[in-house]
Write an enzyme that holds these catalytic residues in place. Structure first.
Site, short mmCIF file in Angstrom:
data_model
loop_
_atom_site.label_atom_id
_atom_site.label_comp_id
_atom_site.label_asym_id
_atom_site.label_seq_id
_atom_site.Cartn_x
_atom_site.Cartn_y
_atom_site.Cartn_z
N ASP A 157 -3.82 -7.23 -7.55
CA ASP A 157 -5.24 -7.54 -7.79
C ASP A 157 -5.55 -7.19 -9.26
OD1 ASP A 157 -6.14 -8.14 -4.92
OD2 ASP A 157 -5.03 -6.28 -4.75
N GLN A 163 -0.92 -4.10 -9.01
CA GLN A 163 -1.02 -5.23 -9.96
C GLN A 163 -1.43 -6.51 -9.26
OE1 GLN A 163 2.47 -6.05 -12.46
NE2 GLN A 163 1.80 -8.18 -12.57
N HIS A 179 0.84 -1.20 0.00
CA HIS A 179 0.00 0.00 0.00
C HIS A 179 0.87 1.26 0.00
CE1 HIS A 179 -2.69 -2.90 2.31
NE2 HIS A 179 -3.48 -2.55 1.31
P1 AMP Z 1 -6.60 -3.53 -0.32
O1 AMP Z 1 -6.38 -2.77 0.94
O2 AMP Z 1 -6.24 -4.97 -0.23
O3 AMP Z 1 -7.97 -3.29 -0.90
O4 AMP Z 1 -5.58 -2.94 -1.38
C1 AMP Z 1 -5.55 -1.56 -1.70
C2 AMP Z 1 -4.67 -1.35 -2.89
O5 AMP Z 1 -3.35 -1.82 -2.61
C3 AMP Z 1 -5.15 -2.17 -4.12
O6 AMP Z 1 -4.98 -1.38 -5.29
C4 AMP Z 1 -4.22 -3.36 -4.11
O7 AMP Z 1 -4.02 -3.95 -5.37
C5 AMP Z 1 -2.93 -2.71 -3.61
N1 AMP Z 1 -2.02 -3.72 -3.06
C6 AMP Z 1 -2.31 -4.65 -2.12
N2 AMP Z 1 -1.24 -5.44 -1.90
C7 AMP Z 1 -0.25 -5.01 -2.73
C8 AMP Z 1 1.08 -5.42 -3.00
N3 AMP Z 1 1.64 -6.45 -2.36
N4 AMP Z 1 1.79 -4.74 -3.92
C9 AMP Z 1 1.24 -3.68 -4.59
N5 AMP Z 1 -0.02 -3.24 -4.38
C10 AMP Z 1 -0.77 -3.89 -3.47
#
Ligand code: AMP
Length: 284
Positions: free
Chosen positions: A153, A151, A38
């Site tokens: 997701d 990427q 994040h």
């Molecule tokens: P989330 O809190 O899981 O909804 O993720 C929020 C954003 O962070 C989304 O755009 C995810 O794809 C991105 N994200 C989550 N984990 C990673 C990671 N390991 N590397 C890059 N982006 C991430």
């Protein structure tokens, strides 16, 4: 860092901020339990925009499993500290009423087909409609110039691309590379639920995806797929929900290697009850 909880306060603050001259706003929507993945999005946004807004909201409508929603980690204080430490200027922390002012019963249905029906969409009915609803609301409130997504997701990125076109948002979408731990495991808020042994097993996911990236083209696509599924399923506590190769642009699953195309291998693997997503992009 400015912290706002009400949609009306956010809109007021942003319109004051923008008044007079054009400043670019980068937006990073999250569900919190922040990690370096994040924070990499936040940092990228800070490099490229005058203002970076991050949101933390655990969106109930994208969970199709009540236990998953109830158990989703919510370490709010440390999230706020991490964002302040990297210099994020604005944090939006809405509750359900701010995101769903007319209630969660009547969600808008977006034309996501077939994206919401395949792979992650097939495993989690309603998930991507929930994602589209919350991101639409957040984009409407923040009106960013640039939207930063991970990427990791990949299918979600495709869904949000579709949403931007459907709503005609003038927002540039930047897809940032997946951040991994030293063993290659993609960082995820759900990784905290893995035991040390399970975390070790989970590193096999990225090892298999890099094997595909390096050697996959030497074999028929279906053989690559079945070999890797077999190897992962042979690990203790491990079950492959899906492993598919799709055309990266249109996200259409394929069963033969195309010539001169960008493809993405996407997978969801459950280890000890924890569902892990990963993918790799490659050229054929
Ligand atoms: P989330 O809190 O899981 O909804 O993720 C929020 C954003 O962070 C989304 O755009 C995810 O794809 C991105 N994200 C989550 N984990 C990673 C990671 N390991 N590397 C890059 N982006 C991430």
């Amino acid at each position: 860092m400015i912290l706002l909880k009400k949609a009306s306060d956010l809109q007021k603050w942003l319109s004051e901020y923008r008044r007079g001259w054009q400043k670019s706003v980068g937006f990073v929507p999250t569900m919190g339990a922040l990690h370096q993945g994040h924070l990499a999005l936040v940092q990228r946004s800070m490099q490229e925009n005058e203002l970076t807004c991050c949101s933390i909201y655990v969106n109930p409508t994208q969970f199709n499993d009540a236990d998953d929603l109830a158990n989703y980690p919510r370490p709010l204080e440390s999230d706020i500290r991490l964002l302040a430490e990297v210099g994020c200027q604005l944090l939006f922390l809405p509750d359900d009423e701010e995101i769903y002012p007319t209630g969660k019963q009547h969600l808008h249905q977006y034309p996501l087909y077939p994206l919401d029906q395949v792979l992650e969409g097939a495993c989690r009915p309603g998930h991507f409609q929930g994602v589209a609803n919350v991101v639409d609301r957040l984009l409407h409130l923040v009106q960013p110039d640039v939207l930063y997504l991970g990427q990791k997701d990949f299918q979600q990125v495709k869904v949000i691309e579709r949403l931007l076109t459907y709503r005609n948002y003038q927002v540039r979408l930047v897809m940032c590379p997946t951040v991994r731990d030293l063993g290659g495991l993609a960082l995820s808020s759900r990784n905290v639920r893995l035991s040390a042994e399970q975390r070790q097993l989970a590193t096999q996911i990225w090892k298999e995806l890099t094997w595909i990236e390096n050697y996959g083209l030497n074999y028929p696509l279906q053989e690559v797929r079945s070999q890797v599924i077999r190897r992962l399923n042979a690990l203790p506590e491990t079950k492959v929900d899906y492993l598919e190769c799709c055309l990266a642009d249109r996200f259409i699953p394929i069963d033969q290697w195309p010539k001169g195309e960008k493809v993405v291998w996407v997978t969801a693997v459950t280890i000890g009850g924890v569902r892990l997503l990963d993918n790799v992009l490659m050229a054929t």
